[in-house]
Design an enzyme around this catalytic site. Structure first.
Site, PDB file in Angstrom:
ATOM      1  CD  GLU A   1      -4.006  -5.656   2.841  1.00  0.00           C
ATOM      2  OE1 GLU A   1      -4.876  -4.872   3.280  1.00  0.00           O
ATOM      3  OE2 GLU A   1      -2.793  -5.565   3.130  1.00  0.00           O
TER       4      GLU A   1
ATOM      5  CD  GLU B   1      -3.167  -0.916   2.098  1.00  0.00           C
ATOM      6  OE1 GLU B   1      -3.014  -0.101   3.044  1.00  0.00           O
ATOM      7  OE2 GLU B   1      -4.148  -1.655   2.004  1.00  0.00           O
TER       8      GLU B   1
END
Length: 500
Positions: free
Chosen positions: A322, A219
């Protein structure tokens, strides 16, 4: 560690990948690296998160750095070390591994902190340096209890370097802070440290067949001008490739999938750099999503999940590292949606899985596997599997390779359709239709080898297609109608799957 002046030069002229051996069928190792994955994250194991596992956090600690500092102060390094090692060793049991295998899980994504790699070898000059002894056995435990045990169940491990010094984003899962700024991108010393670390990881894990890939950042913060990310990504790819020419390298899309499709496409040319772009799919955090009812969010996935990618993402493989089945509480209040909660949750999970199978073919990894107390509801993998919300899309386990007559029939039909189309569309055109047939045949052969290994499907389709195309060019030459070979390869995969 190489001199920082070399950082920029290390990021240019990115090294090509070798995902398959020319002229040979994919090996077991290469299948592990390129199959489609139905996976799950082992969240809060090596990178602690208080909302998932709370007892490892002493009072007042909000992130791992604060936790290890306080335990070390209260109990000494040996006491803190025992606490952490007990957590790692007991996080997943043999029964858990068996359950994962029985439910067709093919891969686990394991978030790791830089402070654990090599048993604290890469903490010098960082906030974790005073606590390196606590982590001295972490890397060995990871290899023995996770990588080696996963292999016993034909499960691969995606090595996710989740926590970077200074943080790749401002969230507390960097391990160093409970929110704040992403300092990693402005710190050359930290980047050099991690690049050295990545070379070690690639070298040290090369002996294992079941490493699905190395993720070099989790991320990354969004950047309209991603110069810092591209420099780090390029250098990381090259440092890893010096140790391993095959291993998939996973980069973060920084919440802008198309930005990184363009970057990969610009670096590849006719070859492949073996990169997978990681996208995360959550619809419970933004203010916009909180205003929507669950059924609207589900309906919007078709148009807002990995869409509008340049050149239809040609040459680029995606994964979803995710996702969950969670909606915000505000969404449940819209139109009294909570009255139909169970059905919406199932519909949401199923729809995500269907789209992932088409748009993120390297696979998807649910967040997260287990919680310390009870279950995490729509964040909980077992609960969602048992509910039927998530499942291995297109599972081929137990299927056999079609016999030669099926192959010949499918090939002849596809080839006939291809030649008929172009004969009618451009009757005076001069084409090389045999290339279509050759592409189809190569794809069928590759897909057959994947199927033989526990019913696997090819996931890194773009990477394998590029690699096989290079073999074709080497044998037949760089001629005008290579697109016919590519269409044949795509048709071969499609017809193979449809015949099962």
């Amino acid at each position: 560690m190489f001199d920082k002046l070399k950082l920029k030069s290390k990021s240019s002229n990115i090294t090509a990948s070798e995902p398959v051996t020319p002229g040979q069928a994919p090996s077991k190792r290469q299948i592990y690296q390129s199959r489609r994955n139905f996976g799950v994250n082992l969240g809060a194991c090596f990178v602690l998160e208080k909302w998932i596992y709370h007892s490892i956090f002493p009072e007042g600690a909000g992130c791992e750095l604060e936790a290890v500092a306080k335990w070390t102060k209260d109990e000494g390094a040996d006491g803190a070390k025992k606490r952490f090692e007990d957590h790692w060793n007991n996080y997943i049991t043999e029964d858990d591994w068996k359950w994962l295998e029985d439910h067709e899980v093919t891969s686990v994504r394991v978030p790791l902190g830089y402070w654990e790699i090599g048993g604290g070898k890469f903490t010098k000059g960082t906030k974790f340096e005073p606590y390196s002894e606590v982590y001295s056995n972490a890397w060995d435990i990871f290899k023995k209890k996770f990588v080696e045990t996963a292999a016993n169940h034909s499960i691969s491990v995606l090595v996710d370097i989740h926590g970077l010094p200074g943080g790749a984003n401002g969230s507390d899962h960097s391990g160093e802070q409970s929110g704040g700024d992403a300092k990693f991108w402005n710190d050359e010393e930290s980047q050099l440290l991690v690049l050295d670390l990545l070379g070690f990881v690639a070298s040290d894990l090369k002996s294992y067949d079941n490493i699905a890939g190395i993720q070099i950042v989790n991320e990354s913060e969004f950047a309209d001008d991603p110069k810092k990310q591209t420099r780090y990504y390029g250098a990381a790819i090259n440092l890893i490739r010096e140790q391993d020419k095959e291993i998939p390298i996973v980069i973060s899309d920084g919440w802008w999938p198309d930005q990184w499709a363009k970057w990969v496409q610009s670096k590849q040319g006719l070859g492949t750099i073996g990169v997978v772009v990681d996208h995360h799919c959550y619809r419970c955090f933004s203010d916009d999503d909180k205003k929507k009812a669950p059924d609207q969010i589900i309906g919007d996935l078709e148009k807002d999940l990995l869409t509008n990618i340049t050149d239809d993402s040609k040459g680029v493989d995606y994964m979803v590292g995710e996702y969950s089945c969670v909606f915000d509480g505000a969404s449940w209040e819209v139109n009294n949606s909570d009255n139909h909660r169970d059905q919406y949750v199932v519909d949401y999970g199923n729809r995500q899985g269907q789209l992932f199978a088409k748009r993120a073919r390297f696979g998807s990894y649910f967040w997260t596997f287990k919680f310390e107390s009870g279950n995490g509801g729509e964040w909980d993998f077992r609960t969602m599997v048992d509910k039927g919300a998530i499942r291995p899309e297109g599972s081929l386990k137990g299927k056999n390779v079609p016999d030669k007559s099926v192959f010949e029939e499918k090939l002849n039909n596809a080839f006939g359709g291809h030649t008929d189309y172009w004969s009618k569309t451009d009757p005076k055109g001069k084409y090389e239709h045999e290339r279509f047939k050759e592409g189809f045949t190569v794809a069928w052969a590759d897909a057959s080898e994947f199927l033989k290994f526990n019913g696997s499907l090819i996931g890194r389709v773009e990477t394998l297609k590029i690699a096989r195309l290079q073999e074709h060019i080497a044998a037949k030459g760089l001629l005008k109608y290579l697109w016919e070979w590519e269409q044949g390869y795509d048709a071969g995969l499609k017809e193979f799957e449809s015949s099962l």
